[in-house]
Design a protein around this motif. Structure first.
Motif, PDB file in Angstrom:
ATOM      1  N   PRO A  32       0.813  -1.229   0.000  1.00 34.08           N
ATOM      2  CA  PRO A  32       0.000   0.000   0.000  1.00 34.08           C
ATOM      3  C   PRO A  32       0.840   1.270   0.000  1.00 34.08           C
ATOM      4  N   VAL A  33       1.971   1.238   0.730  1.00 31.41           N
ATOM      5  CA  VAL A  33       2.857   2.405   0.740  1.00 31.41           C
ATOM      6  C   VAL A  33       3.432   2.643  -0.649  1.00 31.41           C
ATOM      7  N   LEU A  34       3.735   1.568  -1.362  1.00 33.58           N
ATOM      8  CA  LEU A  34       4.236   1.690  -2.727  1.00 33.58           C
ATOM      9  C   LEU A  34       3.208   2.373  -3.615  1.00 33.58           C
ATOM     10  N   LEU A  35       1.929   2.041  -3.432  1.00 34.71           N
ATOM     11  CA  LEU A  35       0.880   2.702  -4.199  1.00 34.71           C
ATOM     12  C   LEU A  35       0.851   4.201  -3.923  1.00 34.71           C
ATOM     13  N   ILE A  36       1.033   4.569  -2.663  1.00 36.94           N
ATOM     14  CA  ILE A  36       1.040   5.988  -2.309  1.00 36.94           C
ATOM     15  C   ILE A  36       2.226   6.686  -2.958  1.00 36.94           C
ATOM     16  N   LEU A 122       0.093   3.716   6.529  1.00 39.23           N
ATOM     17  CA  LEU A 122      -0.436   4.381   5.338  1.00 39.23           C
ATOM     18  C   LEU A 122      -0.755   5.847   5.603  1.00 39.23           C
ATOM     19  N   LEU A 123      -1.424   6.104   6.703  1.00 37.83           N
ATOM     20  CA  LEU A 123      -1.824   7.473   7.018  1.00 37.83           C
ATOM     21  C   LEU A 123      -0.610   8.369   7.236  1.00 37.83           C
ATOM     22  N   VAL A 124       0.408   7.825   7.901  1.00 38.05           N
ATOM     23  CA  VAL A 124       1.644   8.589   8.087  1.00 38.05           C
ATOM     24  C   VAL A 124       2.286   8.880   6.742  1.00 38.05           C
ATOM     25  N   ALA A 125       2.328   7.871   5.866  1.00 37.84           N
ATOM     26  CA  ALA A 125       2.920   8.052   4.537  1.00 37.84           C
ATOM     27  C   ALA A 125       2.160   9.101   3.733  1.00 37.84           C
ATOM     28  N   LEU A 126       0.830   9.096   3.848  1.00 45.14           N
ATOM     29  CA  LEU A 126       0.029  10.095   3.141  1.00 45.14           C
ATOM     30  C   LEU A 126       0.310  11.495   3.665  1.00 45.14           C
ATOM     31  N   LYS A 127       0.427  11.638   4.964  1.00 48.47           N
ATOM     32  CA  LYS A 127       0.746  12.948   5.535  1.00 48.47           C
ATOM     33  C   LYS A 127       2.110  13.443   5.052  1.00 48.47           C
ATOM     34  N   LEU A 128       3.051  12.517   4.918  1.00 53.80           N
ATOM     35  CA  LEU A 128       4.385  12.890   4.464  1.00 53.80           C
ATOM     36  C   LEU A 128       4.390  13.363   3.012  1.00 53.80           C
ATOM     37  N   THR A 129       3.406  12.910   2.223  1.00 56.49           N
ATOM     38  CA  THR A 129       3.309  13.369   0.830  1.00 56.49           C
ATOM     39  C   THR A 129       2.576  14.706   0.727  1.00 56.49           C
ATOM     40  N   GLY A 130       2.102  15.232   1.851  1.00 61.68           N
ATOM     41  CA  GLY A 130       1.412  16.512   1.838  1.00 61.68           C
ATOM     42  C   GLY A 130      -0.077  16.424   1.686  1.00 61.68           C
ATOM     43  N   ALA A 131      -0.639  15.226   1.791  1.00 63.79           N
ATOM     44  CA  ALA A 131      -2.090  15.076   1.671  1.00 63.79           C
ATOM     45  C   ALA A 131      -2.793  15.796   2.817  1.00 63.79           C
ATOM     46  N   GLU A 132      -3.879  16.482   2.494  1.00 62.18           N
ATOM     47  CA  GLU A 132      -4.647  17.217   3.499  1.00 62.18           C
ATOM     48  C   GLU A 132      -5.931  16.463   3.812  1.00 62.18           C
ATOM     49  N   PHE A 133      -5.995  15.924   5.010  1.00 64.18           N
ATOM     50  CA  PHE A 133      -7.192  15.217   5.465  1.00 64.18           C
ATOM     51  C   PHE A 133      -7.174  15.192   6.983  1.00 64.18           C
ATOM     52  N   ALA A 134      -8.336  14.959   7.578  1.00 54.34           N
ATOM     53  CA  ALA A 134      -8.447  14.943   9.035  1.00 54.34           C
ATOM     54  C   ALA A 134      -8.234  13.530   9.570  1.00 54.34           C
ATOM     55  N   LEU A 135      -7.509  13.428  10.674  1.00 50.18           N
ATOM     56  CA  LEU A 135      -7.348  12.143  11.351  1.00 50.18           C
ATOM     57  C   LEU A 135      -8.535  11.950  12.292  1.00 50.18           C
ATOM     58  N   SER A 136      -9.650  11.598  11.685  1.00 49.04           N
ATOM     59  CA  SER A 136     -10.900  11.498  12.431  1.00 49.04           C
ATOM     60  C   SER A 136     -10.935  10.271  13.335  1.00 49.04           C
ATOM     61  N   PRO A 137     -11.558  10.387  14.517  1.00 52.85           N
ATOM     62  CA  PRO A 137     -11.747   9.211  15.386  1.00 52.85           C
ATOM     63  C   PRO A 137     -12.574   8.118  14.709  1.00 52.85           C
TER      64      PRO A 137
END
Length: 247
Positions: A32-36, A122-137
């Motif tokens: 999945p990280v490779l896909l990101i 995955l979520l950490v990897a997305l944040k590192l790419t600059g993706a803007e989204f909320a880490l919702s509960p």
């Protein structure tokens, strides 16, 4: 031995089996990280350009999570059930106090834990790419509950497949269409109008809608959460019943 201890013992054995399979560990966490890296880091999204990947990266958070939530339980549970059938392991387990529902619960617990860990990566990897989204509960609800759905479906596939290879082929045959036809990577407006009602039959659609509403676009999270919860109960129950405990 109590039910909880039986499930815990089976789950412990399942986890040890998983970590001994280095290929499985690699693809669970790094595919999945490779896909990101490819789509979010190299291809990039072009907002407003139309077509695929025309939305900001945050829009595709459910799609990236779906690669773990969908593929991991379908392939792992499906192949495990098929392998147990081929080795007559269920007949041996049937002579123990462990029930088929408890066995599936142990498999599901391990998969949920692995998927939760992979999703965090995955979520950490997305944040590192600059993706803007909320880490919702709500992520703590949708990821494990949707994993239960596909563990149940994986058990069904493994129970009806003709061997382990057949189970893997069936899992991929189910997962690939669902991944792209469930409002994940492909926006609903790109589908033909006649096809839109079909999208509603995919359990992954409600995962994608719920996660996207919670982390990116806003909207009705509760309805999608309720649908996923009901589907989890149904899928687990059907999967447990179809496991060939004795043949």
């Amino acid at each position: 031995m109590s039910r909880a201890r039986r499930i815990a013992a089976e789950a412990k054995g399942t986890y040890r089996t998983f970590v001994r399979r280095r290929t499985a560990v690699f693809f669970t966490f790094f595919f999945p990280v490779l896909l990101i890296v490819i789509f979010a880091g190299l291809v990039r999204t072009q907002s407003g350009s139309g077509g695929l990947f025309s939305e900001p990266t945050g829009y595709y958070v459910p799609a990236y999570l779906a690669t773990v939530v969908l593929f991991t339980p379908l392939s792992r549970v499906g192949s495990t059930v098929a392998r147990h059938r081929e080795g007559n392991r269920f007949e041996k387990l049937a002579t123990t106090p462990l029930t088929r529902a408890e066995w599936l619960a142990a498999q599901t617990l391990v998969n949920v834990a692995l998927i939760a860990a992979a999703s965090a990566v995955l979520l950490v990897a997305l944040k590192l790419t600059g993706a803007e989204f909320a880490l919702s509960p709500w992520l703590a609800f949708f990821v494990p509950v949707a994993s239960v759905v596909f563990c149940g479906i994986g058990a069904v596939l493994g129970s009806i497949a003709d061997g382990q290879d057949g189970a893997i082929a069936m899992s991929n045959g189910v997962a690939l269409p669902l991944l792209f036809l469930s409002e994940t990577f492909v926006q609903p407006e790109l589908f033909p109008e006649w096809f839109l009602p079909v999208v509603d039959f995919s359990p992954l659609t409600y995962f994608a809608r719920g996660v996207r509403a919670a982390t990116y676009s806003g909207g009705d999270v509760v309805t999608n959460a309720a649908v996923i919860a009901v589907l989890a109960v149904v899928a687990f129950a059907v999967g447990a019943v179809l496991i060939p405990w004795t043949e």
